[in-house]
Design a protein around this motif. Structure first.
Motif, PDB file in Angstrom:
ATOM      1  N   TYR A  87       0.638  -1.315  -0.078  1.00  0.00           N
ATOM      2  CA  TYR A  87      -0.039   0.193   0.087  1.00  0.00           C
ATOM      3  C   TYR A  87       0.971   1.359   0.097  1.00  0.00           C
ATOM      4  N   ALA A  88       0.572   2.353  -0.957  1.00  0.00           N
ATOM      5  CA  ALA A  88       1.177   3.640  -0.787  1.00  0.00           C
ATOM      6  C   ALA A  88       0.680   4.420   0.527  1.00  0.00           C
ATOM      7  N   THR A  89       1.556   4.855   1.039  1.00  0.00           N
ATOM      8  CA  THR A  89       1.294   5.680   2.381  1.00  0.00           C
ATOM      9  C   THR A  89       2.067   7.092   2.170  1.00  0.00           C
ATOM     10  N   GLY A  90       1.725   8.056   3.170  1.00  0.00           N
ATOM     11  CA  GLY A  90       2.412   9.226   3.379  1.00  0.00           C
ATOM     12  C   GLY A  90       2.471   9.292   5.005  1.00  0.00           C
ATOM     13  N   GLN A  91       2.911  10.210   5.317  1.00  0.00           N
ATOM     14  CA  GLN A  91       2.964  10.741   6.863  1.00  0.00           C
ATOM     15  C   GLN A  91       1.587  10.483   7.720  1.00  0.00           C
ATOM     16  N   LYS A  92       0.757  10.825   6.807  1.00  0.00           N
ATOM     17  CA  LYS A  92      -0.744  10.851   7.454  1.00  0.00           C
ATOM     18  C   LYS A  92      -1.736  10.330   6.605  1.00  0.00           C
ATOM     19  N   ARG A  93      -1.288   9.436   5.893  1.00  0.00           N
ATOM     20  CA  ARG A  93      -2.333   8.908   4.818  1.00  0.00           C
ATOM     21  C   ARG A  93      -2.011   7.416   4.372  1.00  0.00           C
ATOM     22  N   LEU A  94      -3.209   6.659   4.023  1.00  0.00           N
ATOM     23  CA  LEU A  94      -3.055   5.244   3.502  1.00  0.00           C
ATOM     24  C   LEU A  94      -3.795   5.640   1.893  1.00  0.00           C
ATOM     25  N   ASN A  95      -3.275   5.000   1.121  1.00  0.00           N
ATOM     26  CA  ASN A  95      -3.939   5.081  -0.142  1.00  0.00           C
ATOM     27  C   ASN A  95      -4.253   3.319  -0.608  1.00  0.00           C
ATOM     28  N   ILE A  96      -5.378   3.329  -1.129  1.00  0.00           N
ATOM     29  CA  ILE A  96      -5.709   1.777  -1.434  1.00  0.00           C
ATOM     30  C   ILE A  96      -6.251   1.981  -2.952  1.00  0.00           C
ATOM     31  N   ASP A  97      -5.373   1.302  -3.745  1.00  0.00           N
ATOM     32  CA  ASP A  97      -5.672   1.264  -5.252  1.00  0.00           C
ATOM     33  C   ASP A  97      -6.802   0.215  -5.384  1.00  0.00           C
ATOM     34  N   PHE A  98      -7.417   0.539  -6.629  1.00  0.00           N
ATOM     35  CA  PHE A  98      -8.655  -0.192  -6.893  1.00  0.00           C
ATOM     36  C   PHE A  98      -8.502  -1.580  -7.367  1.00  0.00           C
ATOM     37  N   ASP A  99      -7.204  -2.064  -7.175  1.00  0.00           N
ATOM     38  CA  ASP A  99      -6.792  -3.329  -7.555  1.00  0.00           C
ATOM     39  C   ASP A  99      -6.476  -4.220  -6.067  1.00  0.00           C
ATOM     40  N   GLN A 100      -6.720  -3.340  -4.900  1.00  0.00           N
ATOM     41  CA  GLN A 100      -6.242  -4.019  -3.691  1.00  0.00           C
ATOM     42  C   GLN A 100      -7.573  -3.963  -2.714  1.00  0.00           C
ATOM     43  N   GLU A 101      -7.544  -4.772  -1.856  1.00  0.00           N
ATOM     44  CA  GLU A 101      -8.504  -4.948  -0.901  1.00  0.00           C
ATOM     45  C   GLU A 101      -8.241  -3.970   0.314  1.00  0.00           C
ATOM     46  N   VAL A 102      -9.373  -3.424   0.923  1.00  0.00           N
ATOM     47  CA  VAL A 102      -9.220  -2.588   2.191  1.00  0.00           C
ATOM     48  C   VAL A 102      -8.548  -3.548   3.173  1.00  0.00           C
ATOM     49  N   PRO A 103      -7.287  -2.944   3.465  1.00  0.00           N
ATOM     50  CA  PRO A 103      -6.649  -3.657   4.794  1.00  0.00           C
ATOM     51  C   PRO A 103      -7.080  -3.728   6.029  1.00  0.00           C
ATOM     52  N   VAL A 104      -8.262  -4.267   6.350  1.00  0.00           N
ATOM     53  CA  VAL A 104      -9.206  -3.889   7.538  1.00  0.00           C
ATOM     54  C   VAL A 104      -8.348  -3.867   8.840  1.00  0.00           C
ATOM     55  N   GLU A 105      -7.592  -4.802   9.045  1.00  0.00           N
ATOM     56  CA  GLU A 105      -6.814  -4.480  10.367  1.00  0.00           C
ATOM     57  C   GLU A 105      -5.862  -3.611  10.398  1.00  0.00           C
ATOM     58  N   LEU A 106      -5.366  -3.352   9.255  1.00  0.00           N
ATOM     59  CA  LEU A 106      -4.219  -1.909   9.272  1.00  0.00           C
ATOM     60  C   LEU A 106      -4.905  -0.797   9.635  1.00  0.00           C
ATOM     61  N   VAL A 107      -6.313  -0.618   8.930  1.00  0.00           N
ATOM     62  CA  VAL A 107      -7.226   0.402   8.815  1.00  0.00           C
ATOM     63  C   VAL A 107      -7.512   0.676  10.451  1.00  0.00           C
ATOM     64  N   LYS A 108      -7.976  -0.496  10.918  1.00  0.00           N
ATOM     65  CA  LYS A 108      -8.051  -0.311  12.769  1.00  0.00           C
ATOM     66  C   LYS A 108      -7.090   0.021  13.506  1.00  0.00           C
ATOM     67  N   ALA A 109      -5.932  -0.375  13.126  1.00  0.00           N
ATOM     68  CA  ALA A 109      -4.804   0.020  13.742  1.00  0.00           C
ATOM     69  C   ALA A 109      -4.375   1.492  13.582  1.00  0.00           C
ATOM     70  N   ILE A 110      -4.686   1.999  12.550  1.00  0.00           N
ATOM     71  CA  ILE A 110      -4.546   3.292  12.121  1.00  0.00           C
ATOM     72  C   ILE A 110      -5.560   4.259  12.953  1.00  0.00           C
ATOM     73  N   LEU A 111      -6.851   3.604  12.986  1.00  0.00           N
ATOM     74  CA  LEU A 111      -7.811   4.444  13.627  1.00  0.00           C
ATOM     75  C   LEU A 111      -7.689   4.784  15.083  1.00  0.00           C
ATOM     76  N   LYS A 112      -6.802   3.738  15.701  1.00  0.00           N
ATOM     77  CA  LYS A 112      -6.301   3.855  16.997  1.00  0.00           C
ATOM     78  C   LYS A 112      -5.558   5.067  17.418  1.00  0.00           C
ATOM     79  N   LEU A 113      -4.967   5.680  16.299  1.00  0.00           N
ATOM     80  CA  LEU A 113      -4.102   6.776  16.642  1.00  0.00           C
ATOM     81  C   LEU A 113      -4.846   8.162  16.888  1.00  0.00           C
ATOM     82  N   VAL A 114      -6.159   7.914  16.243  1.00  0.00           N
ATOM     83  CA  VAL A 114      -6.879   9.001  16.569  1.00  0.00           C
ATOM     84  C   VAL A 114      -7.708   9.039  17.769  1.00  0.00           C
ATOM     85  N   GLY A 115      -8.308   7.660  18.066  1.00  0.00           N
ATOM     86  CA  GLY A 115      -9.077   7.553  19.128  1.00  0.00           C
ATOM     87  C   GLY A 115      -8.896   6.689  20.087  1.00  0.00           C
TER      88      GLY A 115
END
Length: 115
Positions: A87-115
């Protein structure tokens, strides 16, 4: 979404996004709402944002990907995990190409940074 069409809420943003982006955006919205149940959904700059105090998470559709952005920096571990999974990333973002699946566990881990 080629240009930022004015929208009133997240559902309208998703409905106006390219058909290929819609399921990605819906899944990201669901993950954000589940992971940050106290966040307030808002539209800023014609994009969906979810605010929790001074922190935020945003979702957006682009020509070849969708993006999850946040106010917090991704940790080096999360950046490495995302890059190792392709997955492509930046300091504050995660990009998901249309030929990739949403990385559910990674997104959950990222959300913990906010809440």
């Amino acid at each position: 979404m080629p240009s930022r069409v004015p929208v009133k809420d997240t559902a309208e943003y998703i409905s106006k996004a390219a058909p290929i982006a819609q399921p990605y955006l819906q899944q990201l919205q669901q993950l954000v709402e589940t992971g940050l149940p106290n966040a307030t959904a808002k539209i800023k700059w014609n994009l969906p944002f979810f605010e929790l105090g001074k922190q935020y998470v945003g979702i957006a559709a682009y020509k070849a990907h969708v993006s999850l952005s946040l106010s917090a920096n991704l940790t080096p571990e999360l950046l490495a995990t995302a890059k190792a999974a392709g997955y492509a990333t930046g300091q504050k973002r995660l990009n998901i190409d249309f030929d990739q699946e949403v990385p559910v566990e990674l997104v959950k881990a990222i959300l913990k940074l906010v809440g």
